[in-house]
Every structure is written in structure tokens, then in C-alpha cells.
Design an enzyme around this catalytic site. Sequence first.
Site, PDB file in Angstrom:
ATOM      1  N   GLY A  25      57.085  18.331  15.099  1.00  0.00           N
ATOM      2  CA  GLY A  25      56.017  17.353  15.244  1.00  0.00           C
ATOM      3  C   GLY A  25      56.025  16.293  14.166  1.00  0.00           C
ATOM      4  O   GLY A  25      56.985  16.123  13.426  1.00  0.00           O
ATOM      5  N   GLU A  29      61.048   7.829  14.110  1.00  0.00           N
ATOM      6  CA  GLU A  29      62.070   7.169  14.931  1.00  0.00           C
ATOM      7  C   GLU A  29      63.322   8.039  15.107  1.00  0.00           C
ATOM      8  O   GLU A  29      64.064   7.867  16.079  1.00  0.00           O
ATOM      9  CB  GLU A  29      62.450   5.816  14.326  1.00  0.00           C
ATOM     10  CG  GLU A  29      61.393   4.732  14.469  1.00  0.00           C
ATOM     11  CD  GLU A  29      60.354   4.714  13.354  1.00  0.00           C
ATOM     12  OE1 GLU A  29      60.246   5.715  12.602  1.00  0.00           O
ATOM     13  OE2 GLU A  29      59.638   3.700  13.228  1.00  0.00           O
ATOM     14  N   HIS A  31      63.295  11.303  15.661  1.00  0.00           N
ATOM     15  CA  HIS A  31      62.992  12.119  16.841  1.00  0.00           C
ATOM     16  C   HIS A  31      63.064  11.273  18.114  1.00  0.00           C
ATOM     17  O   HIS A  31      63.566  11.724  19.145  1.00  0.00           O
ATOM     18  CB  HIS A  31      61.578  12.704  16.740  1.00  0.00           C
ATOM     19  CG  HIS A  31      61.359  13.616  15.580  1.00  0.00           C
ATOM     20  ND1 HIS A  31      60.509  13.300  14.539  1.00  0.00           N
ATOM     21  CD2 HIS A  31      61.863  14.833  15.297  1.00  0.00           C
ATOM     22  CE1 HIS A  31      60.490  14.293  13.674  1.00  0.00           C
ATOM     23  NE2 HIS A  31      61.311  15.237  14.092  1.00  0.00           N
ATOM     24  N   ASP A 144      69.829  17.080   9.264  1.00  0.00           N
ATOM     25  CA  ASP A 144      69.922  18.503   8.949  1.00  0.00           C
ATOM     26  C   ASP A 144      71.332  18.963   9.331  1.00  0.00           C
ATOM     27  O   ASP A 144      71.511  19.721  10.289  1.00  0.00           O
ATOM     28  CB  ASP A 144      68.847  19.272   9.708  1.00  0.00           C
ATOM     29  CG  ASP A 144      67.456  18.838   9.281  1.00  0.00           C
ATOM     30  OD1 ASP A 144      67.092  19.101   8.130  1.00  0.00           O
ATOM     31  OD2 ASP A 144      66.755  18.196  10.085  1.00  0.00           O
ATOM     32  N   SER A 180      59.476  13.694   8.197  1.00  0.00           N
ATOM     33  CA  SER A 180      58.014  13.759   8.296  1.00  0.00           C
ATOM     34  C   SER A 180      57.405  13.965   6.913  1.00  0.00           C
ATOM     35  O   SER A 180      56.261  13.593   6.662  1.00  0.00           O
ATOM     36  CB  SER A 180      57.612  14.897   9.233  1.00  0.00           C
ATOM     37  OG  SER A 180      58.288  14.749  10.464  1.00  0.00           O
TER      38      SER A 180
HETATM   39  O1  PAF Z   1      64.698  20.409  12.554  1.00  0.00           O
HETATM   40  C1  PAF Z   1      63.555  20.858  12.775  1.00  0.00           C
HETATM   41  O2  PAF Z   1      62.580  20.123  12.939  1.00  0.00           O
HETATM   42  C2  PAF Z   1      63.347  22.362  12.854  1.00  0.00           C
HETATM   43  O3  PAF Z   1      64.155  23.027  11.944  1.00  0.00           O
HETATM   44  C3  PAF Z   1      63.528  22.931  14.276  1.00  0.00           C
HETATM   45  C4  PAF Z   1      64.955  22.754  14.772  1.00  0.00           C
HETATM   46  C5  PAF Z   1      62.567  22.242  15.233  1.00  0.00           C
HETATM   47  C6  PAF Z   1      63.228  24.426  14.298  1.00  0.00           C
HETATM   48  O4  PAF Z   1      61.902  24.689  13.912  1.00  0.00           O
END
Ligand code: PAF
Length: 295
Positions: A25, A29, A31, A144, A180
Site C-alpha cells: 500500500g 509511481e 507501483h 527490491d 513509501s
Molecule cells: O515489496 C513489497 O512491497 C513487499 O515486500 C511484498 C512483495 C508486497 C510482500 O509483502
Amino acid sequence: MRVVEDFASVRSLARGVVGLVPTMGFLHEGHLSLIGAAAADTDTVVVSVFVNPLQFGEASDLSSYPRDLDRDVALAESAGADVVVAPGVEEMFPVAPETVVSVGSVAAPMEGLHRPGHFDGVATIVAKLFAGVGPDRAYFGRKDAQQLAVVRTMVRDLSFPIDVVGRPIVREHDGLALSSRNVRLSDADRLKAVTLSQGLMAGADLFESGDASVDEIIGAVRRRVSADVSVEYVEIAGSETAAPASDLGGEQFLAIAGRIGDVRLIDNVTLDNGTRTVDRGTRLDGPSILYEGGS
Ligand code: PAF
């Protein structure tokens, strides 16, 4: 677009090729670019919003993680999502789980060293999302980079019939990788935080210029990062294995993690040793939607 709280409802709404964008959540941008890619590739785009307690080491990081579901729903819809699934902790874990997905060596260095248990939490929740939603494709950001390697390894080892798609990092206009957590930085700390990406860019320039070694590139990164950032690691690691390397070769990523006050940030760039080029991600032209309506 539909907003639901459970996986059975997601499966009843899914049609054709299903793309999943797992998130915690407070969308930005980065996401939205994942949701856009999923919308271009698949028939039903499912965005999950769940702040996963299993992957937070520090209680304060979990409690201060920004949350705003109404905002997330509006943004996900605007980017092309068909379903947002936002389960509560009770829906996800009606009882404390006894099963943990633990990925091996790929999860051990860097984030694994500095956040013990973090990747068990990530792999367990991602496996649960995969099982619950049943996507054909799942979209993850390369910010990540180690997480991406962990998820790919899990998908291979557990034979999930899912195509894992990694997408480029999206940066703020000054280069700070979108996260975030950026909303928790004070103005003064933000100036320090941006030196993480400036360090990576200095390392990337040196890499592209030709003959630099791993140690020289890491040295260039460290020299550029503000002394007020508490750097946890700077490494060059294999994109597939996440194993820190002492030599350049294949596809690798140059990664950094550091703390600015109580905000911990990570960032990386992808190094292609075949072409000696660097994927530095893309930059926004102006302020991120993270700050809209905020200070
Ligand atoms: O990258 C993330 O936001 C989190 O690690 C994920 C993949 C949603 C798992 O909680």
C-alpha cells in the site's frame, strides 16, 4: 474496479490471464508502473494491499508504515487495476502460521544479514498471495533486487506456475528511489537520503567508464554518500543469486542500504557486464504523488 477482502472473491472475479501486483500500500509511481505493465499484459489485474507484519523486524517500522486504503484504491484504479484485495490480518492469519517459507542462500546476505527473518516473512506472504490469487504473472519492482531474486528462487523451487516480471526502479525527480518510507523523511533528512542514489550513480559512472574493480566501484559509492547516512552495506551481487561478488561478471546489481534517522532505505542499479551499461531506472519530472495532500 472491485475492492474485496478475501481470496475467494478475487478468484470469482478473475477472467483470462491474471496479473498480480503485490504491495504493502501507500502506492507511488513505482507501483503504478507495475500496475500499468500488468494492465498491458494481462486480462485481470489484481493489486494486493497488505502491510505484512511477518517481514518487519522492528515494531516501530511496522507501526509507522504509512497506510491509506482509499488513496490506494483510487490510484490502483487510475493505473488500470481490476481488483484490489486488501485482506485484514485476521483474514490472512486467522491463526498464527506454523508454516514458513524459507529461501536459502539467496536470502542470506545483505538484507538477510541486516534484517534477520525478513525474507522468511516476504516469501511466506508472497507464497500465500500466489496460492490465494492464482495469478499467471506477478510483477515486482527492481528496487527490491534481492527480494526479486528470492521470489524467483521460490517460484522455481516450489514449481509455482507463475511468470515473475521484474520492472525498472522509478526515482523521484532528484534521483531518490521511490519508497513509501520517503514520506517519513524530514526536509533535512531527505537531502541526506538522496546521496544514496548519488553514490550509486557515481559507482555506475565508474563501471561504465571501463576498468574499475568491484572494490573501486564500492569505494566510489561510499565516498559520495553523506557522512550523516549510516550505511549498512554497499555490495555488488549477482542478479540471480544475490551473492556478493568480488569480481564483475554477468548481470549484477550494485546495492546500498542505509539509515537516515529512523528511516531505513535501500537502492540499487543493475550492471550489465556484457555491454558495460547500467540500468539506473527512470526519473519523475516533478514531485511524486507520495507528497500530494501532505506537507
Ligand atoms: O515489496 C513489497 O512491497 C513487499 O515486500 C511484498 C512483495 C508486497 C510482500 O509483502
